[in-house]
Design a protein around this motif. Structure first.
Motif, short mmCIF file in Angstrom:
data_model
loop_
_atom_site.label_atom_id
_atom_site.label_comp_id
_atom_site.label_asym_id
_atom_site.label_seq_id
_atom_site.Cartn_x
_atom_site.Cartn_y
_atom_site.Cartn_z
N LEU A 4 -13.35 15.98 6.38
CA LEU A 4 -12.02 16.33 5.54
C LEU A 4 -11.11 15.25 5.88
O LEU A 4 -11.39 14.33 6.59
CB LEU A 4 -11.64 17.66 6.37
CG LEU A 4 -12.39 19.03 6.31
CD1 LEU A 4 -12.14 20.08 7.27
CD2 LEU A 4 -12.47 19.25 4.77
N PRO A 5 -10.13 15.11 5.19
CA PRO A 5 -9.40 14.02 5.34
C PRO A 5 -8.97 13.71 6.91
O PRO A 5 -8.86 12.43 7.26
CB PRO A 5 -8.08 14.23 4.43
CG PRO A 5 -8.40 15.32 3.47
CD PRO A 5 -9.49 15.82 4.06
N ALA A 6 -8.53 14.72 7.61
CA ALA A 6 -7.96 14.51 8.98
C ALA A 6 -9.11 14.79 9.94
O ALA A 6 -8.79 14.59 11.24
CB ALA A 6 -6.74 15.50 9.25
N GLU A 7 -10.28 15.49 9.84
CA GLU A 7 -11.25 15.67 10.69
C GLU A 7 -12.53 15.64 10.11
O GLU A 7 -12.78 15.82 8.96
CB GLU A 7 -10.95 17.24 11.40
CG GLU A 7 -10.99 18.10 10.25
CD GLU A 7 -10.50 19.56 11.17
OE1 GLU A 7 -11.14 19.82 12.11
OE2 GLU A 7 -9.45 19.91 10.74
N GLN A 8 -13.49 16.05 10.93
CA GLN A 8 -14.79 16.39 10.39
C GLN A 8 -15.49 17.38 11.12
O GLN A 8 -15.42 17.67 12.49
CB GLN A 8 -15.84 15.03 10.63
CG GLN A 8 -16.16 14.75 11.94
CD GLN A 8 -17.10 13.29 12.09
OE1 GLN A 8 -17.38 12.75 10.91
NE2 GLN A 8 -17.59 12.95 13.25
N PRO A 70 -10.66 12.19 -4.61
CA PRO A 70 -9.48 12.53 -5.37
C PRO A 70 -9.12 11.42 -6.41
O PRO A 70 -8.37 11.92 -7.39
CB PRO A 70 -8.40 12.29 -4.23
CG PRO A 70 -8.92 11.80 -3.11
CD PRO A 70 -10.46 11.88 -3.37
N VAL A 71 -9.52 10.35 -6.28
CA VAL A 71 -9.14 9.19 -7.11
C VAL A 71 -10.67 8.27 -7.15
O VAL A 71 -10.99 7.86 -6.24
CB VAL A 71 -8.17 8.48 -6.87
CG1 VAL A 71 -8.08 7.22 -7.94
CG2 VAL A 71 -7.04 9.31 -6.78
N GLU A 72 -11.12 8.19 -8.48
CA GLU A 72 -12.27 7.37 -8.49
C GLU A 72 -12.03 5.70 -8.13
O GLU A 72 -10.88 5.40 -8.19
CB GLU A 72 -12.76 7.12 -10.15
CG GLU A 72 -13.25 8.40 -10.82
CD GLU A 72 -14.54 8.72 -10.21
OE1 GLU A 72 -15.44 8.02 -9.71
OE2 GLU A 72 -14.62 10.07 -9.90
N PRO A 73 -12.74 5.22 -7.49
CA PRO A 73 -12.79 4.19 -6.87
C PRO A 73 -12.28 2.93 -7.60
O PRO A 73 -11.49 2.19 -7.42
CB PRO A 73 -14.11 3.51 -6.23
CG PRO A 73 -14.74 4.85 -6.22
CD PRO A 73 -14.36 5.74 -7.04
#
Length: 85
Positions: A4-8, A70-73
């Motif tokens: 996840l953005p802040a953890e795994q 969230p956004v393509e590279p």
């Protein structure tokens, strides 16, 4: 493993011989903890390489569930370049 953005969220599971990557994810409890996981839409991989959900799981595999970016590279690079101009 599910990042996840802040953890795994990572767990170890023991599986019967012949189990698949999908079996491992289901046995891990990740789907119960993260109901947004949809194995029919999200990709699964082992050590950064995408695999089919029905591929056999091997002992020691780090099985990963990939979230959509969230956004393509390429778009992210364009946005960064536009900000620098």
């Amino acid at each position: 493993m599910y990042a996840l953005p802040a953890e795994q969220d990572a767990v170890s599971v023991e599986l019967a011989p012949g189990s698949t990557l999908r079996d491992a994810v289901q046995a891990s409890g990740l789907i119960a903890r993260h109901p947004e996981i949809d194995l029919d839409r999200q990709k699964i991989g082992v050590y950064g390489k995408v695999k089919a959900a029905d591929a056999p799981a091997a002992q020691g595999d780090r099985i990963e569930i990939y979230r959509a970016l969230p956004v393509e590279p390429k778009e992210a690079r364009r946005r960064r370049a536009a900000r620098k101009s």
